[in-house]
Enzyme design. Structure first.
Site, PDB file in Angstrom:
ATOM      1  N   ASN A   1       0.717  -1.288   0.113  1.00  0.00           N
ATOM      2  CA  ASN A   1      -0.010   0.026  -0.030  1.00  0.00           C
ATOM      3  C   ASN A   1       0.973   1.302   0.032  1.00  0.00           C
ATOM      4  O   ASN A   1       1.954   1.379   0.577  1.00  0.00           O
ATOM      5  CB  ASN A   1      -1.041  -0.012   1.314  1.00  0.00           C
ATOM      6  CG  ASN A   1      -0.414  -0.275   2.445  1.00  0.00           C
ATOM      7  OD1 ASN A   1       0.835  -0.866   2.632  1.00  0.00           O
ATOM      8  ND2 ASN A   1      -1.163   0.174   3.516  1.00  0.00           N
TER       9      ASN A   1
ATOM     10  N   GLU B   1       0.461   5.284   0.544  1.00  0.00           N
ATOM     11  CA  GLU B   1      -0.721   6.286   1.061  1.00  0.00           C
ATOM     12  C   GLU B   1      -0.095   7.596   0.578  1.00  0.00           C
ATOM     13  O   GLU B   1       0.943   7.747   0.086  1.00  0.00           O
ATOM     14  CB  GLU B   1      -0.489   6.001   2.471  1.00  0.00           C
ATOM     15  CG  GLU B   1      -1.170   4.862   3.096  1.00  0.00           C
ATOM     16  CD  GLU B   1      -1.315   4.842   4.459  1.00  0.00           C
ATOM     17  OE1 GLU B   1      -1.144   5.427   5.531  1.00  0.00           O
ATOM     18  OE2 GLU B   1      -2.359   3.777   4.951  1.00  0.00           O
TER      19      GLU B   1
ATOM     20  N   CYS C   1      -3.887   0.643  -2.655  1.00  0.00           N
ATOM     21  CA  CYS C   1      -3.729  -0.405  -1.929  1.00  0.00           C
ATOM     22  C   CYS C   1      -2.644  -1.519  -2.521  1.00  0.00           C
ATOM     23  O   CYS C   1      -2.165  -1.350  -3.684  1.00  0.00           O
ATOM     24  CB  CYS C   1      -5.188  -1.399  -1.786  1.00  0.00           C
ATOM     25  SG  CYS C   1      -6.438  -0.499  -0.951  1.00  0.00           S
TER      26      CYS C   1
ATOM     27  N   GLU D   1      -3.050  -4.470  -3.050  1.00  0.00           N
ATOM     28  CA  GLU D   1      -3.250  -5.657  -4.188  1.00  0.00           C
ATOM     29  C   GLU D   1      -3.210  -4.845  -5.308  1.00  0.00           C
ATOM     30  O   GLU D   1      -2.969  -5.446  -6.273  1.00  0.00           O
ATOM     31  CB  GLU D   1      -4.890  -6.012  -3.846  1.00  0.00           C
ATOM     32  CG  GLU D   1      -5.167  -6.636  -2.571  1.00  0.00           C
ATOM     33  CD  GLU D   1      -5.703  -5.794  -1.360  1.00  0.00           C
ATOM     34  OE1 GLU D   1      -4.733  -4.735  -1.208  1.00  0.00           O
ATOM     35  OE2 GLU D   1      -6.287  -5.964  -0.627  1.00  0.00           O
TER      36      GLU D   1
ATOM     37  N   CYS E   1     -10.202  -4.599  -0.020  1.00  0.00           N
ATOM     38  CA  CYS E   1     -11.501  -3.471   0.083  1.00  0.00           C
ATOM     39  C   CYS E   1     -12.289  -3.614  -1.362  1.00  0.00           C
ATOM     40  O   CYS E   1     -12.179  -4.367  -2.318  1.00  0.00           O
ATOM     41  CB  CYS E   1     -10.905  -2.113  -0.052  1.00  0.00           C
ATOM     42  SG  CYS E   1     -10.203  -1.808  -1.548  1.00  0.00           S
TER      43      CYS E   1
ATOM     44  N   CYS F   1     -10.445  -2.910  -4.711  1.00  0.00           N
ATOM     45  CA  CYS F   1      -9.641  -4.044  -5.116  1.00  0.00           C
ATOM     46  C   CYS F   1     -10.149  -5.346  -5.649  1.00  0.00           C
ATOM     47  O   CYS F   1     -10.002  -6.044  -6.394  1.00  0.00           O
ATOM     48  CB  CYS F   1      -8.632  -4.269  -3.984  1.00  0.00           C
ATOM     49  SG  CYS F   1      -7.498  -3.055  -3.501  1.00  0.00           S
TER      50      CYS F   1
HETATM   51  N1  THU Z   1      -5.359  -1.283   2.263  1.00  0.00           N
HETATM   52  C1  THU Z   1      -4.822  -2.374   1.606  1.00  0.00           C
HETATM   53  O1  THU Z   1      -3.613  -2.071   1.201  1.00  0.00           O
HETATM   54  N2  THU Z   1      -5.165  -3.493   1.043  1.00  0.00           N
HETATM   55  C2  THU Z   1      -6.550  -4.002   1.878  1.00  0.00           C
HETATM   56  O2  THU Z   1      -6.971  -4.974   1.267  1.00  0.00           O
HETATM   57  C3  THU Z   1      -7.212  -2.968   2.592  1.00  0.00           C
HETATM   58  C4  THU Z   1      -6.639  -1.747   3.036  1.00  0.00           C
HETATM   59  C5  THU Z   1      -4.381  -0.340   2.742  1.00  0.00           C
HETATM   60  C6  THU Z   1      -5.045   1.005   2.443  1.00  0.00           C
HETATM   61  C7  THU Z   1      -4.547   1.864   3.342  1.00  0.00           C
HETATM   62  O3  THU Z   1      -3.237   2.214   3.027  1.00  0.00           O
HETATM   63  C8  THU Z   1      -4.405   0.997   4.700  1.00  0.00           C
HETATM   64  O4  THU Z   1      -4.537  -0.192   4.376  1.00  0.00           O
HETATM   65  C9  THU Z   1      -5.715   1.374   5.646  1.00  0.00           C
HETATM   66  O5  THU Z   1      -6.862   1.420   4.943  1.00  0.00           O
END
Ligand code: THU
Length: 127
Positions: free
Chosen positions: A42, A44, A53, A55, A86, A89
């Site tokens: 991920n 940010e 994310c 994935e 999410c 994704c």
């Molecule tokens: N996140 C992911 O990378 N994958 C997921 O399946 C759920 C959420 C990340 C996005 C964000 O950087 C952090 O988790 C909190 O939501």
């Protein structure tokens, strides 16, 4: 199928997560039809909504390399609970998967559950 190498790849890449805002480090690894594995974390952003994310990062890496057929995807975080993709994704996974593609959700202690795309993404939007 034994997904231990795929899970290991997701756990290993997690350390590179850029997640100063949520502090949730997530790693993902996609296994393509031809056996290749691509990883992602991920990434940010201050604007939060621009966050990518793990994935989707992994899938974009595969697509950049010309690979578009996902056999399985594993997701890892430091959470005690199983991490699940999410909604965005799930839609992106569905774009490059069949209904029987495996989604491997892991938890911190190493346990994992295997779901089918059709379970987590039923009635997917398609043009
Ligand atoms: N996140 C992911 O990378 N994958 C997921 O399946 C759920 C959420 C990340 C996005 C964000 O950087 C952090 O988790 C909190 O939501």
């Amino acid at each position: 199928m034994n997904y231990s190498d795929l899970i290991k790849a997701a756990v290993e890449i997690k350390k590179n997560s850029y997640s100063p805002y949520s502090k949730l480090k997530v790693g993902a690894a996609v296994l393509m039809d031809n056996g290749k594995i691509y990883t992602g974390v991920n990434v940010e952003n201050s604007s939060l909504g621009a966050t990518n994310c793990a994935e989707r990062t992994a899938i974009c890496n595969a697509v950049c390399d010309g690979e578009t057929k996902i056999k399985a995807i594993a997701i890892a975080s430091d959470n005690e609970e199983y991490i699940l993709p999410c909604g965005i994704c799930r839609q992106v996974i569905a774009e490059f998967s069949g209904s029987d593609t495996d989604i491997i959700s892991t938890r911190r202690n190493g346990e994992y559950k295997v779901y089918k795309v059709k379970e987590l993404i039923p009635e997917v939007f398609k043009l």
